[in-house]
Structures are given as structure tokens and as C-alpha cells.
Scaffold this motif. Sequence first.
Motif, PDB file in Angstrom:
ATOM      1  N   PHE A 242     107.296 115.182  34.189  1.00 51.41           N
ATOM      2  CA  PHE A 242     107.525 114.384  35.401  1.00 51.41           C
ATOM      3  C   PHE A 242     108.997 114.366  35.821  1.00 51.41           C
ATOM      4  CE2 PHE A 242     103.405 113.108  33.978  1.00 51.41           C
ATOM      5  CZ  PHE A 242     102.703 112.819  35.145  1.00 51.41           C
ATOM      6  N   ALA A 243     109.821 115.177  35.150  1.00 46.31           N
ATOM      7  CA  ALA A 243     111.266 115.172  35.449  1.00 46.31           C
ATOM      8  C   ALA A 243     111.571 115.392  36.943  1.00 46.31           C
ATOM      9  CB  ALA A 243     111.986 116.206  34.590  1.00 46.31           C
ATOM     10  N   PRO A 244     110.823 116.282  37.652  1.00 43.03           N
ATOM     11  CA  PRO A 244     111.125 116.439  39.086  1.00 43.03           C
ATOM     12  C   PRO A 244     110.976 115.136  39.881  1.00 43.03           C
ATOM     13  CG  PRO A 244     109.742 118.239  38.315  1.00 43.03           C
ATOM     14  CD  PRO A 244     109.799 117.239  37.200  1.00 43.03           C
ATOM     15  N   LEU A 245     110.119 114.228  39.388  1.00 37.92           N
ATOM     16  CA  LEU A 245     109.976 112.941  40.083  1.00 37.92           C
ATOM     17  C   LEU A 245     111.227 112.092  39.906  1.00 37.92           C
ATOM     18  CD1 LEU A 245     107.487 111.899  41.705  1.00 37.92           C
ATOM     19  CD2 LEU A 245     106.924 113.802  40.207  1.00 37.92           C
ATOM     20  N   ASP A 246     111.878 112.220  38.764  1.00 33.83           N
ATOM     21  CA  ASP A 246     113.135 111.482  38.564  1.00 33.83           C
ATOM     22  C   ASP A 246     114.195 111.999  39.539  1.00 33.83           C
ATOM     23  OD1 ASP A 246     114.768 109.552  37.179  1.00 33.83           O
ATOM     24  OD2 ASP A 246     115.808 111.245  36.262  1.00 33.83           O
ATOM     25  N   LEU A 310     105.315 120.390  51.325  1.00 33.44           N
ATOM     26  CA  LEU A 310     106.298 119.345  51.616  1.00 33.44           C
ATOM     27  C   LEU A 310     107.177 119.010  50.418  1.00 33.44           C
ATOM     28  CD1 LEU A 310     104.277 116.802  53.780  1.00 33.44           C
ATOM     29  CD2 LEU A 310     106.443 117.877  54.419  1.00 33.44           C
ATOM     30  N   HIS A 311     106.635 119.181  49.218  1.00 36.20           N
ATOM     31  CA  HIS A 311     107.474 118.837  48.069  1.00 36.20           C
ATOM     32  C   HIS A 311     107.827 120.054  47.220  1.00 36.20           C
ATOM     33  CE1 HIS A 311     103.587 118.521  45.995  1.00 36.20           C
ATOM     34  NE2 HIS A 311     103.217 117.766  46.992  1.00 36.20           N
ATOM     35  N   GLN A 312     107.969 121.203  47.896  1.00 30.82           N
ATOM     36  CA  GLN A 312     108.348 122.420  47.169  1.00 30.82           C
ATOM     37  C   GLN A 312     109.776 122.868  47.473  1.00 30.82           C
ATOM     38  OE1 GLN A 312     106.472 123.731  44.881  1.00 30.82           O
ATOM     39  NE2 GLN A 312     104.862 122.240  45.265  1.00 30.82           N
ATOM     40  N   GLY A 313     110.481 122.193  48.373  1.00 31.96           N
ATOM     41  CA  GLY A 313     111.824 122.639  48.743  1.00 31.96           C
ATOM     42  C   GLY A 313     112.800 122.529  47.580  1.00 31.96           C
ATOM     43  N   PRO A 314     113.899 123.293  47.621  1.00 32.25           N
ATOM     44  CA  PRO A 314     114.857 123.286  46.510  1.00 32.25           C
ATOM     45  C   PRO A 314     115.670 121.993  46.402  1.00 32.25           C
ATOM     46  CG  PRO A 314     115.632 124.711  48.294  1.00 32.25           C
ATOM     47  CD  PRO A 314     114.243 124.286  48.652  1.00 32.25           C
ATOM     48  N   LEU A 315     115.664 121.143  47.429  1.00 30.92           N
ATOM     49  CA  LEU A 315     116.479 119.922  47.382  1.00 30.92           C
ATOM     50  C   LEU A 315     115.614 118.673  47.588  1.00 30.92           C
ATOM     51  CD1 LEU A 315     119.555 121.035  49.521  1.00 30.92           C
ATOM     52  CD2 LEU A 315     119.458 120.748  47.047  1.00 30.92           C
ATOM     53  N   PRO A 316     114.775 118.329  46.595  1.00 35.56           N
ATOM     54  CA  PRO A 316     113.893 117.170  46.765  1.00 35.56           C
ATOM     55  C   PRO A 316     114.703 115.908  47.035  1.00 35.56           C
ATOM     56  CG  PRO A 316     113.944 117.907  44.461  1.00 35.56           C
ATOM     57  CD  PRO A 316     114.654 118.939  45.265  1.00 35.56           C
ATOM     58  N   GLY A 317     114.183 115.087  47.941  1.00 34.93           N
ATOM     59  CA  GLY A 317     114.852 113.810  48.207  1.00 34.93           C
ATOM     60  C   GLY A 317     115.979 113.917  49.213  1.00 34.93           C
TER      61      GLY A 317
END
Length: 421
Positions: A242-246, A310-317
Motif C-alpha cells: 500500500f506504499a503508493p497510497l502513502d 486516473l491513478h497511473q500517472g508518475p506524480l500521484p497527488g
Amino acid sequence: MRADIDQYLFRAAVGYGAVAREGVRVSGVDITADHAVVQLTDGTVLRSEYVIDATGRTSVLANAYGLREEPCRFKTDSRTIFTHMRGVRPYDSVEESSGQPNLWHQGTLHHLFDGGWMWVIPFDNHAGSESDLVSVGLNLDSARFPRTREPQREWDAFLDRYPAIKRQFAGAEAAFPWVSTGRTQFSSRQTVGDRWILMSHAAGAIDALFSRGMANTMAVIETFVPTYLAARAEGDFSAARFAPLDVLNQNILDNNDKLIAGSYIAFRDFDLWRAWSKMWYLAWNLGVIRVAGSYYQYVETADPAVLARLHQGPLPGSFCPELPSAQRQFEECFAVMERVQRGTLSAADAVPELAYLLGDGEASPSPLNLHDVLRRWHDGSQETQKLIYDWGRTAAPAALRPYFHYDRATIPKAAEAVVTA
Ligand SMILES: Cc1cc2nc3c(=O)[nH]c(=O)nc-3n(C[C@H](O)[C@H](O)[C@H](O)COP(=O)(O)OP(=O)(O)OC[C@H]3O[C@@H](n4cnc5c(N)ncnc54)[C@H](O)[C@@H]3O)c2cc1C
């Protein structure tokens, strides 16, 4: 009315099968290697495989694991006094129109001043409204206006400084005593762990300016759900998974922090504010492009990969996760604002720098005309949206074009993989 929105969302969740337990609180959570146990104040003990902490500012897990950063890392440092009022006059009746396209009273009115801003949110401004209340909140830079124990007196002193606002509130009465908060911002050093995650408002908060809180929460949910379903299928609830969610949680907060910290800097000068607010206007438009573009493509094609994208871009958030140049543009604009704050750049000199950075950015849709940072009204018209659509299909950077034109070949392989999983 926040209570009504909450009630609606609560009923929707129950309608979709959530089991609600009302009138109790979570008193403890115990997470071990292979399961989690949640204790409720009525003695109930629930066993589960994963814990989603959506308990907001007083987050149960943040307290249990000591996750809060002290001091909070955010640049914004503000506090709020707020209440609901009756008898607030429409601002349009106390001040001559400045030519705005809509009446102030038709929407949420923000009064901006050096050192803070104020919201005036009428709940009584449309036919069929059952409320006679107006939500009123004063947000203050804590360094300029340190907290006092007498919010009523602060409010009275504020009105004395701004005669037009005083006219708006002449005769208005608070429905409950003013509430005075401490620092609005809080942050967490970690937002996921083995078998747990903090939702956005449990992870941190910035300031009510721009009203992005619910959207931030939705962005985290939207990414979390497919990650969780895939993790469940494989029985892997590790923090690493779940690290990408952090990253997403923290980046959302850091970017919103800069947007709002820049605004508090901008409030000192009206031209500077007009210029910096175009950064918000750009971020808002990029959000609409991505979300509306995906939604309409999904309606047309029923291809779930357009949602996963929508959540595959290199700069989440970030405000445009697909486009690193958009983030660079944002960072450079914020650096201009920090120079103003340090006193090494005047507000007057900052305005053309922002005009150049915003107007020339690769991510800046030309119909938004962002060179013209002193334009007074943000244009959200249908006509401009149509021009943005044309821009998107012809001149937008390659990373944005797929939001305007469905082509399965442009969808990242990762998005297809998520859908397949
Ligand atoms: C003054 C202000 C104005 C805002 N205005 C806007 C706006 O205009 N638009 C916008 O999008 N966002 C706005 N926000 C942000 C928005 O309120 C949050 O983003 C949103 O409420 C987050 O929703 P949530 O469900 O994650 O958390 P919350 O709404 O904070 O809900 C947390 C819930 O957990 C419950 N809880 C806490 N501890 C326990 C426990 N131990 N056991 C059981 N339950 C517990 C609480 O009672 C609460 O019901 C504003 C915030 C503030 C402070």
C-alpha cells in the motif's frame, strides 16, 4: 449544510451494504500479523482483515501509533473562529456591484484580507431552502493573529476594521457561541501500515480555503479501492503493497499546503492575489479535464481502464499526475510567492513572473488565457469549456490528450493490468 450531506453519504453507504453501528465509538484497535481486532465502547469486538481509519482529526490509529508530526510540517499556519448566524444581509445589498457575473449571495462568498480570509456560506439562498442559517468562519494567520480565548471580541474587532463587512453583519445573531480552534493543520509521518490505512482527513488537513477536503478524500478512496481488492485477492495487506497510497496521501496534502500557503502570502496585495488565484484556477481546470474526461469516456465506452488510468500517472497527488512539467510550473510559482514572503521580491514584481510562468506552461490550456493574471473573473463558462475541449484534441501535450479522445492504445499498460486484476 454539512450535516445533511453527511446524512446522505451515510445512507448511501448503508444502501450499498455497509453495516453501520450508531451511538458507539471505537475504543481500541489491535493489529497483529494475520488479523485486526476493533473494540467498540459498547463492548463489541470486531475481527477483520484490514482497518480503514476514517476518524478524521482525532484518528484512532494516529493516536495509538503516535503518527502525528510535532510540529506539523505544513507551511500554512492558520486557525479558525466559526459559527452559524441568522440575519446576515446579502453582501450585494451593502456594497455596490463590482460588475461580477453573479450575485455574491448566490454562492459561497469569501472576504479576503491581509492575514486571512473569511467564508460566508448562505444556506437560505435558493427557493426551497428549509434553512435560515448562514455559515460564517474567520480564518487567521496564527503568526499575525495569535489565538485568544475571546472569539466574540475578536469578531467584533474584525468588523470594526472592515466597515462594509460590518454593514453585512449589522443585526446578525450567532446561532451558537463562536468556536475558536487551535492550529487547523495537522500531518502524519506515515499513513499506511501492515493491515491499516488512514483516509485523507485522518492523515492530515490544511485549511478550508478552496474546499478541497472532500475531493482529496475521494481521490484517496478512488485509488485505494482497486489496490485493496487486488491485495485481498492475493491475501497481501503489507505496508509495502500500500506504499503508493502513502505517497498519494502525503503529496495531496503537501500540494494543497503550498496552494493555500501561497494564498495567505497573496492576501496582502490584490493584484498578487489575482495572479496567484490563477494557479488555483489552473489546478481546478486540470482536475475537471481529468475527471470529467475519464467519466464521459467511461459512459461512452464502458472501458474501466479509462478510470484506472486516473491513478497511473508518475506524480500521484499532484494537480496533473501525468505531466511533470505541470508540477514544475506549480513549484516555480510557489517559489515566487516564497520570495515575496521573505521580502526579496515585491508583490508588483511577482505578478509578471507569475504571468510568465502560468501563461507559458505546457499544462496551461490556451483558452484559459493565463497570461492575463490580472483578469478579475475566473471564466467557467460553457463556451470556454468548449474551447478547452478543442485545445485538448489539437494542441494539448501528449500526456493530456487521451482525456479528450478515447484511444485504447494510449491507455498505460499498468491501467489495463489493474482492471484485469
Ligand atoms: C471549517 C471547515 C470547513 C470545511 N469546508 C469544506 C468544504 O467546503 N468542502 C470540502 O470538500 N471540505 C471541507 N472541509 C474539509 C472536510 O470537512 C473534510 O475533508 C471531510 O470532513 C473529511 O471527511 P471524513 O469522513 O474523512 O472525516 P470527518 O468528517 O472528520 O469524519 C470523521 C468521523 O469520525 C468520527 N470519529 C472520530 N473518532 C471516532 C472514534 N473513536 N470512534 C468512532 N468514530 C469516531 C467523528 O465523529 C466523525 O464523524 C472543511 C473542514 C473544516 C474544518
